[in-house]
Design a protein around this motif. Structure first.
Motif, PDB file in Angstrom:
ATOM      1  N   ASP A   1       0.872  -0.967  -0.156  1.00 41.71           N
ATOM      2  CA  ASP A   1      -0.260  -0.248  -0.411  1.00 41.71           C
ATOM      3  C   ASP A   1       1.020   1.394  -0.146  1.00 41.71           C
ATOM      4  O   ASP A   1       0.708   2.080  -0.842  1.00 41.71           O
ATOM      5  CB  ASP A   1      -0.892   0.286   1.343  1.00 41.71           C
ATOM      6  N   ALA A   2       2.071   1.608   1.075  1.00 41.54           N
ATOM      7  CA  ALA A   2       2.712   2.237   0.720  1.00 41.54           C
ATOM      8  C   ALA A   2       3.383   2.264  -0.070  1.00 41.54           C
ATOM      9  O   ALA A   2       3.447   3.700  -1.113  1.00 41.54           O
ATOM     10  CB  ALA A   2       3.623   2.416   1.722  1.00 41.54           C
ATOM     11  N   ILE A   3       4.267   1.229  -1.211  1.00 39.30           N
ATOM     12  CA  ILE A   3       4.942   1.662  -2.470  1.00 39.30           C
ATOM     13  C   ILE A   3       4.168   2.258  -2.985  1.00 39.30           C
ATOM     14  O   ILE A   3       3.871   2.464  -4.656  1.00 39.30           O
ATOM     15  CB  ILE A   3       6.064   0.527  -3.089  1.00 39.30           C
ATOM     16  N   TYR A   4       2.419   1.035  -3.468  1.00 36.04           N
ATOM     17  CA  TYR A   4       1.679   1.871  -4.452  1.00 36.04           C
ATOM     18  C   TYR A   4       1.313   3.690  -3.758  1.00 36.04           C
ATOM     19  O   TYR A   4       0.581   4.207  -5.195  1.00 36.04           O
ATOM     20  CB  TYR A   4       0.365   0.479  -4.425  1.00 36.04           C
ATOM     21  N   ALA A   5       0.607   3.369  -2.407  1.00 35.13           N
ATOM     22  CA  ALA A   5       0.789   5.232  -2.919  1.00 35.13           C
ATOM     23  C   ALA A   5       1.484   6.084  -3.282  1.00 35.13           C
ATOM     24  O   ALA A   5       1.551   6.839  -3.917  1.00 35.13           O
ATOM     25  CB  ALA A   5       0.699   6.027  -1.817  1.00 35.13           C
ATOM     26  N   SER A   6       2.654   6.000  -3.218  1.00 34.65           N
ATOM     27  CA  SER A   6       3.929   6.861  -3.552  1.00 34.65           C
ATOM     28  C   SER A   6       3.605   6.570  -5.188  1.00 34.65           C
ATOM     29  O   SER A   6       4.158   7.731  -6.040  1.00 34.65           O
ATOM     30  CB  SER A   6       5.695   6.687  -2.802  1.00 34.65           C
ATOM     31  N   THR A   7       4.090   5.596  -6.021  1.00 35.07           N
ATOM     32  CA  THR A   7       4.129   5.092  -7.031  1.00 35.07           C
ATOM     33  C   THR A   7       2.482   5.937  -7.483  1.00 35.07           C
ATOM     34  O   THR A   7       2.955   6.517  -8.635  1.00 35.07           O
ATOM     35  CB  THR A   7       3.624   3.555  -7.748  1.00 35.07           C
ATOM     36  N   ARG A   8       1.455   5.780  -7.552  1.00 30.74           N
ATOM     37  CA  ARG A   8       1.259   6.638  -7.616  1.00 30.74           C
ATOM     38  C   ARG A   8       1.035   8.207  -7.720  1.00 30.74           C
ATOM     39  O   ARG A   8       0.957   8.829  -8.440  1.00 30.74           O
ATOM     40  CB  ARG A   8      -0.759   6.610  -6.705  1.00 30.74           C
ATOM     41  N   VAL A   9       1.681   8.761  -6.889  1.00 27.39           N
ATOM     42  CA  VAL A   9       2.055  10.496  -6.780  1.00 27.39           C
ATOM     43  C   VAL A   9       2.698  10.306  -7.754  1.00 27.39           C
ATOM     44  O   VAL A   9       2.835  11.646  -8.100  1.00 27.39           O
ATOM     45  CB  VAL A   9       2.115   9.951  -5.062  1.00 27.39           C
ATOM     46  N   ILE A  10       3.898   9.827  -8.287  1.00 30.49           N
ATOM     47  CA  ILE A  10       4.975   9.990  -9.232  1.00 30.49           C
ATOM     48  C   ILE A  10       4.020   9.710 -10.177  1.00 30.49           C
ATOM     49  O   ILE A  10       4.485  10.431 -10.859  1.00 30.49           O
ATOM     50  CB  ILE A  10       5.512   8.880  -9.215  1.00 30.49           C
ATOM     51  N   VAL A  11       3.288   8.590 -10.586  1.00 27.15           N
ATOM     52  CA  VAL A  11       3.015   8.743 -11.803  1.00 27.15           C
ATOM     53  C   VAL A  11       1.727  10.076 -12.696  1.00 27.15           C
ATOM     54  O   VAL A  11       2.329  10.982 -13.384  1.00 27.15           O
ATOM     55  CB  VAL A  11       2.630   7.890 -12.183  1.00 27.15           C
ATOM     56  N   GLN A  12       0.985  10.595 -11.176  1.00 28.48           N
ATOM     57  CA  GLN A  12      -0.178  11.368 -11.472  1.00 28.48           C
ATOM     58  C   GLN A  12       1.098  13.157 -11.652  1.00 28.48           C
ATOM     59  O   GLN A  12       0.601  13.619 -12.173  1.00 28.48           O
ATOM     60  CB  GLN A  12      -0.682  11.773 -10.411  1.00 28.48           C
ATOM     61  N   GLY A  13       1.860  12.864 -10.801  1.00 29.33           N
ATOM     62  CA  GLY A  13       3.210  14.407 -11.037  1.00 29.33           C
ATOM     63  C   GLY A  13       3.506  14.182 -12.400  1.00 29.33           C
ATOM     64  O   GLY A  13       3.543  15.212 -12.452  1.00 29.33           O
ATOM     65  N   LEU A  14       4.135  13.481 -12.555  1.00 24.38           N
ATOM     66  CA  LEU A  14       4.607  13.103 -14.283  1.00 24.38           C
ATOM     67  C   LEU A  14       3.802  13.426 -15.099  1.00 24.38           C
ATOM     68  O   LEU A  14       3.971  14.388 -16.303  1.00 24.38           O
ATOM     69  CB  LEU A  14       5.607  12.182 -14.430  1.00 24.38           C
ATOM     70  N   LEU A  15       2.124  12.581 -14.827  1.00 23.93           N
ATOM     71  CA  LEU A  15       1.336  12.553 -16.189  1.00 23.93           C
ATOM     72  C   LEU A  15       1.419  14.499 -16.387  1.00 23.93           C
ATOM     73  O   LEU A  15       0.705  14.942 -17.595  1.00 23.93           O
ATOM     74  CB  LEU A  15       0.259  12.467 -15.945  1.00 23.93           C
ATOM     75  N   SER A  16       0.688  14.978 -15.108  1.00 25.59           N
ATOM     76  CA  SER A  16       0.780  16.568 -14.589  1.00 25.59           C
ATOM     77  C   SER A  16       1.578  16.788 -15.352  1.00 25.59           C
ATOM     78  O   SER A  16       0.901  18.377 -16.343  1.00 25.59           O
ATOM     79  CB  SER A  16       0.152  17.026 -13.624  1.00 25.59           C
TER      80      SER A  16
END
Length: 165
Positions: free
Chosen positions: A67-82
């Motif tokens: 869950d921790a790695i998923y949450a951090s990965t999600r933040v990274i990907v969303q940030g990069l996509l934006s």
């Protein structure tokens, strides 16, 4: 064309000068030694593509880590996509590393470097805190994380990514 002078005169110099004959000669030479098999040529000998989806129920420390790695990965990907496609391509290795860590934690938490896991847990807590803060201001409706907030979290994680490499 073992002689470098002949190679330079016949191929390298024409290529440097923009002469299409230089490229043609190089392709001719490489065509003899290079094997190029396209998918169309070997399609009949390839096995059928099989996609298997396995749903796992993670428990205990494995679930916390995932869950921790998923949450951090999600933040990274969303940030990069934006930030657009250019940001994604510049940080392609970071995205692949995140996916690798998700796969590793599914196999065994011990495969994920402890520093990376600690950083992911820290980022997950920050994401949760930001979400609660935004929810209070929006009467319970969660607003998407801003690009600036995602960028901050991405920078925190990049330190762990570099340490792990």
């Amino acid at each position: 064309l073992e002689d470098p002078k002949i190679f330079g005169r016949a191929i390298a110099r024409p290529i440097r000068e923009g002469d299409p004959n230089g490229i043609a000669k190089l392709r001719l030479m490489l065509g003899v030694v290079c094997i190029r098999r396209t998918k169309a040529l070997i399609q009949s000998s390839l096995p059928e593509k099989v996609v298997e989806v396995h749903r796992l129920k993670l428990e205990g420390p494995q679930k916390v880590a995932y869950d921790a790695i998923y949450a951090s990965t999600r933040v990274i990907v969303q940030g990069l996509l934006s930030g657009g496609d250019a940001d994604v391509m510049r940080n392609y290795a970071s995205v692949l590393e995140c996916l690798l860590r998700l796969r590793q934690v599914c196999d065994a938490v011990a495969l994920v470097p402890q520093e990376r896991l600690d950083r992911a847990i820290e980022v997950a807590r920050e994401v949760e805190a930001m979400a609660k803060k935004v929810a209070k201001g929006k009467r319970g409706k969660k607003a998407p994380m801003t690009a600036e907030e995602a960028s901050k979290l991405l920078k925190k994680l990049q330190g762990a990514l570099e340490e792990a490499a």
